[in-house]
Motif scaffolding. Structure first.
Motif: not given
Lengths: 182, 322
Positions: B147-161, B163-167
């Protein structure tokens, strides 16, 4: 099927009596898997009959799986949830491959639990840290997964939305041998 | 030599119906010695069982290390942070004046490297201040529940977006609305973040969350906190049985327990619960043991499972034999 009179003779035993050791339980009830389904009918009652029915159910063998599930179909959620620990007790000594075959053979009966979306709260009003509010179907799925895939990480299922859990349960049903669910 | 059974009663549970039921079994079936232990059968017969009830983390640890002991933890799982012990009648949130060290925040570490817990229902409720686990930057090699692995992946994806100005424009304007993002409570829910516990303290002030939900009608926020298994790692697992009778102990502790048993080549049988439970497990375990149910054998373990699971709300007890 066992005569209700005999069943009730066991179930009316007073507190402190070991109903599992009773001659009727050993020689009659536990040898007749259909009687497991009959005992489910008493789980909705109160007092001695309910307590004693709960006491005997975990001591059946695998042949009681189908009668248990069949009896659950007409029962309210509060009764269905009581059967889940008995399911584990009845099946846990078998290898996963055998359990899978049994679940496949009972796949048309499993929806009695796996389609039950009600939440049943703990009976006893005691301090408890509820880290997962499982519906009856969720708790049943968790126990079946523990039996079939002991190393499965159930935290993912527990953290999923209800829709995701429903999808997971549907995939589980579709993966059973002889499954006919679309 | 008498078989030793050690019941470790955790904070709060030591004051509840489960403890009362345990003491009832002990006082009606066994004989209490002046030392405080119970023996069965009573003197002058030779004792086949010696039962002690302990209430501290140090005694729980000693129990795990005792050769061939049967150990039962009767307490809270603390959302996977580890068993917690405290004095009798510890309040749900003790004041700092009465208890400078909050027992609710002191754990026997024996789980995943981090776990999720509730900001309101746990951290604020008990006035604890666990070290936060940043799910956007998990250290390499850390072991997390799925559950935390999944939550971490999602949170890191948001941060990636981000940083790349893709929000999206909406997301940039409403960062608190981004599902799965690692968000500051004081930014997104200032009133909650500034709520004081009864200690008093404001343990949510600097905290993040990744999920919001409704629990019992109030808003709840899931966060991640450090947990780990440092205490278990230091234990020589000499006991023959460990029954973690706390809620959902299987999902919180099975992984670390199996790993430790393998590493030590230990032969301890584990009994673990699948769900929330309110059953009087310690009482039932002791009663069964005194009735000659030996949980170290295959047959005895199976019988013990059946006896434990026939109570209301047992949380479905499972067994892991060595």
């Amino acid at each position: 099927m066992v005569e209700p009179r005999l069943i009730e003779q066991v179930l009316d035993s007073p507190p402190g009596r070991d109903v599992v050791s009773s001659p009727i339980t050993q020689a009659v009830l536990l040898r007749d898997p259909e009687s497991a389904g009959q005992l489910v009918g008493y789980l909705g009652s109160f007092g001695n009959r309910r307590r004693n029915a709960l006491a005997v159910l975990p001591f059946y063998d695998e042949r009681a799986l189908a009668p248990l599930l069949q009896a659950c179909a007409e029962q309210p959620p509060a009764v269905k949830v009581l059967v889940i620990p008995a399911l584990y007790s009845i099946l846990h000594e078998l290898p996963p491959s055998r359990i899978k075959v049994l679940c496949g053979a009972a796949s048309d009966l499993l929806p009695a639990l796996l389609d039950e979306h009600a939440v049943v709260l703990p009976e006893r009003d005691l301090p408890v840290e509820v880290d997962f509010i499982g519906r009856v179907c969720d708790d049943a799925f968790i126990v079946l997964t523990v039996l079939l895939e002991p190393d499965a990480d159930l935290s993912i299922f527990r953290s999923a939305s209800e829709a995701e859990r429903d999808a997971g349960i549907k995939r589980f049903m579709q993966g059973l041998p002889g499954a006919a669910i679309a | 030599m008498a078989q030793r059974i050690i019941i470790a009663s955790g904070v709060e549970i030591r004051d509840t119906r489960q403890q009362f039921d345990l003491e009832t079994v002990l006082n009606t079936r066994a004989h209490r010695l002046p030392s405080g232990k119970w023996v069965f059968p009573a003197p002058p017969a030779t004792a086949r069982f010696e039962i002690v009830n302990v209430f501290t983390s140090a005694d729980f640890r000693a129990a795990l290390e005792e050769d061939k002991a049967w150990v039962v933890y009767s307490g809270h799982s603390r959302y996977g942070q580890g068993p917690a012990f405290g004095p009798a009648r510890t309040p749900h949130c003790p004041t700092a004046a009465s208890m400078p060290t909050n027992p609710w925040g002191e754990h026997f570490r024996m789980g995943w490297d981090a776990t999720d817990t509730e900001c309101v229902g746990d951290i604020l409720e008990h006035g604890v201040d666990p070290v936060e686990f940043d799910i956007t930057a998990p250290p390499a090699g850390v072991e997390l529940p799925g559950a935390l692995v999944r939550a971490s992946a999602r949170a890191r994806e948001v941060e990636r977006q981000r940083r790349r100005g893709r929000l999206s424009r909406y997301q940039r304007a409403h960062p608190c609305s981004i599902v799965g993002a690692w968000r500051e409570l004081r930014v997104c829910h200032a009133a909650v973040a500034s709520t004081a516990s009864l200690r008093p303290s404001t343990p949510l002030q600097d905290r993040h969350y990744y999920r919001q939900s409704k629990v019992d009608g109030h808003d709840e926020f899931l966060t991640a906190v450090n947990a780990g298994h440092a205490d278990l790692d230091r234990v020589a697992l000499n006991c023959s049985v460990l029954f973690m009778g706390s809620c959902s102990s299987r999902v919180h502790y099975r992984h670390a327990l199996l790993k430790h048993r393998r590493a030590q080549r230990a032969t301890c049988t584990f009994f673990l619960t699948s769900h929330v439970n309110t059953a009087s497990h310690a009482a039932t375990f002791v009663d069964a043991a005194l009735n000659s149910v030996d949980p170290t054998t295959r047959r005895g373990a199976a019988r013990m499972v059946r006896l434990l699971n026939r109570q209301p709300d047992p949380g479905t007890v499972t067994v892991e034999r060595p």
